[in-house]
Design a protein around this motif. Structure first.
Motif, PDB file in Angstrom:
ATOM      1  N   LYS A  21      21.360  15.351 -34.869  1.00 57.05           N
ATOM      2  CA  LYS A  21      20.757  16.152 -33.805  1.00 57.05           C
ATOM      3  C   LYS A  21      20.973  17.637 -34.066  1.00 57.05           C
ATOM      4  O   LYS A  21      20.107  18.464 -33.793  1.00 57.05           O
ATOM      5  CB  LYS A  21      21.352  15.772 -32.445  1.00 57.05           C
TER       6      LYS A  21
ATOM      7  N   TRP B 289      19.311  22.838 -27.974  1.00 58.05           N
ATOM      8  CA  TRP B 289      20.637  22.276 -27.735  1.00 58.05           C
ATOM      9  C   TRP B 289      20.538  20.760 -27.646  1.00 58.05           C
ATOM     10  O   TRP B 289      19.490  20.203 -27.335  1.00 58.05           O
ATOM     11  CB  TRP B 289      21.264  22.854 -26.466  1.00 58.05           C
TER      12      TRP B 289
ATOM     13  N   ASN C 220      21.000  17.407 -25.862  1.00 60.82           N
ATOM     14  CA  ASN C 220      20.970  16.977 -24.465  1.00 60.82           C
ATOM     15  C   ASN C 220      22.301  16.301 -24.111  1.00 60.82           C
ATOM     16  O   ASN C 220      22.766  15.412 -24.829  1.00 60.82           O
ATOM     17  CB  ASN C 220      19.808  16.010 -24.254  1.00 60.82           C
ATOM     18  N   GLU C 221      22.913  16.718 -23.037  1.00 62.70           N
ATOM     19  CA  GLU C 221      24.182  16.116 -22.595  1.00 62.70           C
ATOM     20  C   GLU C 221      23.996  14.738 -21.972  1.00 62.70           C
ATOM     21  O   GLU C 221      24.948  13.980 -21.855  1.00 62.70           O
ATOM     22  CB  GLU C 221      24.870  17.053 -21.596  1.00 62.70           C
ATOM     23  N   ASP C 222      22.776  14.409 -21.579  1.00 64.47           N
ATOM     24  CA  ASP C 222      22.476  13.109 -20.986  1.00 64.47           C
ATOM     25  C   ASP C 222      22.325  12.069 -22.096  1.00 64.47           C
ATOM     26  O   ASP C 222      21.343  12.090 -22.846  1.00 64.47           O
ATOM     27  CB  ASP C 222      21.189  13.194 -20.153  1.00 64.47           C
TER      28      ASP C 222
ATOM     29  N   GLY D  40      19.005  10.317 -22.125  1.00 66.89           N
ATOM     30  CA  GLY D  40      17.796  11.125 -22.221  1.00 66.89           C
ATOM     31  C   GLY D  40      17.390  11.334 -23.670  1.00 66.89           C
ATOM     32  O   GLY D  40      18.031  10.847 -24.609  1.00 66.89           O
TER      33      GLY D  40
ATOM     34  N   ASP E  77      17.051  13.267 -27.161  1.00 68.72           N
ATOM     35  CA  ASP E  77      18.212  13.792 -27.883  1.00 68.72           C
ATOM     36  C   ASP E  77      18.383  15.309 -27.843  1.00 68.72           C
ATOM     37  O   ASP E  77      19.492  15.806 -27.676  1.00 68.72           O
ATOM     38  CB  ASP E  77      18.153  13.356 -29.350  1.00 68.72           C
TER      39      ASP E  77
ATOM     40  N   LEU F 196      16.854  19.160 -26.515  1.00 73.09           N
ATOM     41  CA  LEU F 196      15.988  19.937 -25.631  1.00 73.09           C
ATOM     42  C   LEU F 196      15.864  21.342 -26.198  1.00 73.09           C
ATOM     43  O   LEU F 196      16.772  21.827 -26.878  1.00 73.09           O
ATOM     44  CB  LEU F 196      16.569  19.993 -24.216  1.00 73.09           C
TER      45      LEU F 196
ATOM     46  N   ARG G 126       9.371  24.166 -22.008  1.00 74.60           N
ATOM     47  CA  ARG G 126      10.419  23.212 -22.377  1.00 74.60           C
ATOM     48  C   ARG G 126       9.833  22.227 -23.375  1.00 74.60           C
ATOM     49  O   ARG G 126       8.726  21.715 -23.203  1.00 74.60           O
ATOM     50  CB  ARG G 126      10.917  22.484 -21.132  1.00 74.60           C
TER      51      ARG G 126
ATOM     52  N   GLN H 270      10.987  18.770 -26.039  1.00 72.05           N
ATOM     53  CA  GLN H 270      12.008  17.744 -26.226  1.00 72.05           C
ATOM     54  C   GLN H 270      11.746  16.982 -27.518  1.00 72.05           C
ATOM     55  O   GLN H 270      10.593  16.799 -27.929  1.00 72.05           O
ATOM     56  CB  GLN H 270      12.108  16.813 -25.035  1.00 72.05           C
TER      57      GLN H 270
ATOM     58  N   TRP I  41       9.385   8.552 -23.370  1.00 73.15           N
ATOM     59  CA  TRP I  41       9.324  10.014 -23.327  1.00 73.15           C
ATOM     60  C   TRP I  41       7.986  10.559 -23.816  1.00 73.15           C
ATOM     61  O   TRP I  41       7.689  11.732 -23.635  1.00 73.15           O
ATOM     62  CB  TRP I  41      10.439  10.621 -24.183  1.00 73.15           C
TER      63      TRP I  41
ATOM     64  N   THR J 157       6.578  16.714 -26.422  1.00 74.04           N
ATOM     65  CA  THR J 157       7.588  15.762 -26.895  1.00 74.04           C
ATOM     66  C   THR J 157       7.298  15.429 -28.351  1.00 74.04           C
ATOM     67  O   THR J 157       6.159  15.126 -28.715  1.00 74.04           O
ATOM     68  CB  THR J 157       7.570  14.473 -26.061  1.00 74.04           C
TER      69      THR J 157
END
Length: 138
Positions: free
Chosen positions: A18, A33, A35-37, A40, A42, A44, A51, A53, A81, A87
């Motif tokens: 990533k 960065w 994604n902290e989720d 979700g 990988d 963002l 935005r 993704q 997604w 995306t």
């Protein structure tokens, strides 16, 4: 038809890929960065007020510069997604120096095939023709 069970060791093995995608994007005027989720997409990114993704995976069967398969496959579960604007799906080779990139829009137009893997049987995959992918040298 069950999907591949989550395997923490496999996830951790390729998690740093990533950061390769983050670095690639930052070199192209994105603020990017991981994604902290964990559930979700990988990576963002923001650029020009939009935005973006990126879903990231490593294909360990792809060694060297040339993609050795006739098409690129993504687990159909990753289509969740694809309907979101901006995306992209990124597949790195085993050495992390080549990447195939395909848009979610293209992914949604591709055929779904069923195949056996070392982890599953009869799992649905989206089959992407290689001429619909962008090859990036990292």
């Amino acid at each position: 038809m069950a999907g591949k069970p989550f395997d923490r060791a496999l996830y951790d093995q390729d998690d740093q890929a990533k950061l390769v995608v983050v670095g690639f994007l930052e070199g192209r005027r994105f603020e990017a960065w991981v994604n902290e989720d964990d559930y979700g997409v990988d990576v963002l990114a923001d650029r020009d007020g939009f935005r973006w993704q990126f879903e990231v995976e490593v294909k360990h069967g792809w060694k060297g510069d040339d993609f050795p398969f006739g098409s690129l496959h993504y687990a159909a579960r990753k289509l969740k997604w694809a309907h979101e604007p901006r995306t992209w799906y990124c597949t790195l080779n085993d050495e992390w120096n080549r990447m195939l990139v395909v848009s979610g829009e293209v992914l949604m137009m591709c055929d779904v095939v069923f195949k056996d893997t070392i982890y599953t049987s009869d799992e649905p995959f989206v089959e992407v023709p290689l001429d619909q992918c962008w090859l990036v040298v990292l």
